[in-house]
Design a protein around this motif. Structure first.
Motif, PDB file in Angstrom:
ATOM      1  N   SER A  49       0.865  -1.173   0.000  1.00 40.98           N
ATOM      2  CA  SER A  49       0.000   0.000   0.000  1.00 40.98           C
ATOM      3  C   SER A  49       0.904   1.226   0.000  1.00 40.98           C
ATOM      4  O   SER A  49       1.692   1.409   0.922  1.00 40.98           O
ATOM      5  CB  SER A  49      -0.891   0.002   1.242  1.00 40.98           C
ATOM      6  OG  SER A  49      -1.544   1.246   1.378  1.00 40.98           O
ATOM      7  N   ARG A  68      -6.284  -0.988   3.929  1.00 38.77           N
ATOM      8  CA  ARG A  68      -5.501   0.119   4.488  1.00 38.77           C
ATOM      9  C   ARG A  68      -6.479   1.257   4.775  1.00 38.77           C
ATOM     10  O   ARG A  68      -6.583   2.239   4.049  1.00 38.77           O
ATOM     11  CB  ARG A  68      -4.424   0.558   3.502  1.00 38.77           C
ATOM     12  CG  ARG A  68      -3.482   1.603   4.072  1.00 38.77           C
ATOM     13  CD  ARG A  68      -2.322   0.983   4.801  1.00 38.77           C
ATOM     14  NE  ARG A  68      -1.479   1.968   5.439  1.00 38.77           N
ATOM     15  CZ  ARG A  68      -0.525   2.671   4.819  1.00 38.77           C
ATOM     16  NH1 ARG A  68      -0.316   2.502   3.518  1.00 38.77           N
ATOM     17  NH2 ARG A  68       0.200   3.534   5.481  1.00 38.77           N
ATOM     18  N   PHE A  74      -2.218  -2.087   8.752  1.00 37.90           N
ATOM     19  CA  PHE A  74      -2.200  -2.790   7.464  1.00 37.90           C
ATOM     20  C   PHE A  74      -2.363  -4.284   7.722  1.00 37.90           C
ATOM     21  O   PHE A  74      -1.418  -5.058   7.629  1.00 37.90           O
ATOM     22  CB  PHE A  74      -0.890  -2.495   6.738  1.00 37.90           C
ATOM     23  CG  PHE A  74      -0.850  -2.907   5.291  1.00 37.90           C
ATOM     24  CD1 PHE A  74       0.281  -3.536   4.767  1.00 37.90           C
ATOM     25  CD2 PHE A  74      -1.908  -2.646   4.436  1.00 37.90           C
ATOM     26  CE1 PHE A  74       0.345  -3.894   3.426  1.00 37.90           C
ATOM     27  CE2 PHE A  74      -1.855  -3.001   3.103  1.00 37.90           C
ATOM     28  CZ  PHE A  74      -0.733  -3.633   2.600  1.00 37.90           C
TER      29      PHE A  74
END
Lengths: 112, 114
Positions: A49, A68, A74
């Motif tokens: 991400s 996210r 995460f």
């Protein structure tokens, strides 16, 4: 102490079960990553991400999902674990693109 | 596709001897290159990185690496190895294809003998 926290440290999981590996960073890094480490294969990127609200697939994304929702967290989810997902999982973060990654201590997952 | 190759799965050197760990990468654009070290049971720690400028970069613990564009290489060196350097070493390349991500090599395990 600032850094990345992964939980759990280790887990034995029955095949077919759902599992979420947690990862939290308090460095306000934009980018976060999940890798799996297997003997002889090094670290392989599962998902990443680059900023909150966005995710991307890495080299070995099948069987895994991520989200996210905010900068700090995460999580990595195995929807239905299989024995081939036995591995050590590392979460990492970086300030942004083209900067070094900081790693958590890893989660050792055994799927039986 | 982007990739990193570390040809040596493991290397054994004597304490006090010099060390060179090889790394070759495949990436069409300007690479961002890293070397990490992993001690047993630990996460990875950055040794050094190359983004641009001087092709010889210095890192922590007395390590250095040289970027050679013509050879697509980024070999890690240390003039005198200490027993505490025994660990696994990973070369990595940062790529910007479809989002930024870091691709790692398979690693080289270093053994140090007395």
């Amino acid at each position: 102490i600032a850094g990345i926290t992964q939980a759990p440290t280790s887990q034995i999981l029955a095949a077919g079960r759902r599992m979420t590996l947690r990862c939290t960073q308090d460095m306000r890094h934009n980018a976060m990553y999940w890798y799996r480490q297997d003997l002889g294969l090094g670290l392989r990127l599962i998902h990443y991400s680059n900023t909150a609200g966005t995710t991307g697939k890495g080299e070995v994304p099948d069987g895994y999902s991520v989200s996210r929702a905010n900068t700090d967290d995460f999580p990595l989810t195995l929807a239905s674990a299989v024995p081939s997902q036995t591995s050590v999982y590392f979460c990492a973060s970086s300030v942004g693109v083209h900067t070094e990654a900081f790693f958590g201590q890893g989660t050792r997952l055994t799927v039986v | 596709a982007q990739s990193v190759t570390q040809p040596d799965i493991h290397i054994t050197v004597s304490e006090g001897a010099s060390l060179e760990l090889r790394c070759n990468y495949s990436y069409g654009a300007t690479p961002y290159l890293f070397w990490y070290v992993q001690s047993p049971g630990q996460g990875l720690q950055l040794l050094l990185k190359y983004f641009s400028g001087d092709t010889l970069v210095q890192g922590i613990k007395g390590f250095e690496a040289e970027f050679k564009r013509s050879q697509s290489s980024f070999n890690l060196r240390k003039p005198s190895v200490h027993w505490s350097d025994a660990a696994e070493y990973f070369c990595a390349v940062g790529v910007s294809t479809g989002g930024f991500k870091t691709i790692f090599g398979a690693g080289t395990r270093l053994f140090v003998k007395a």
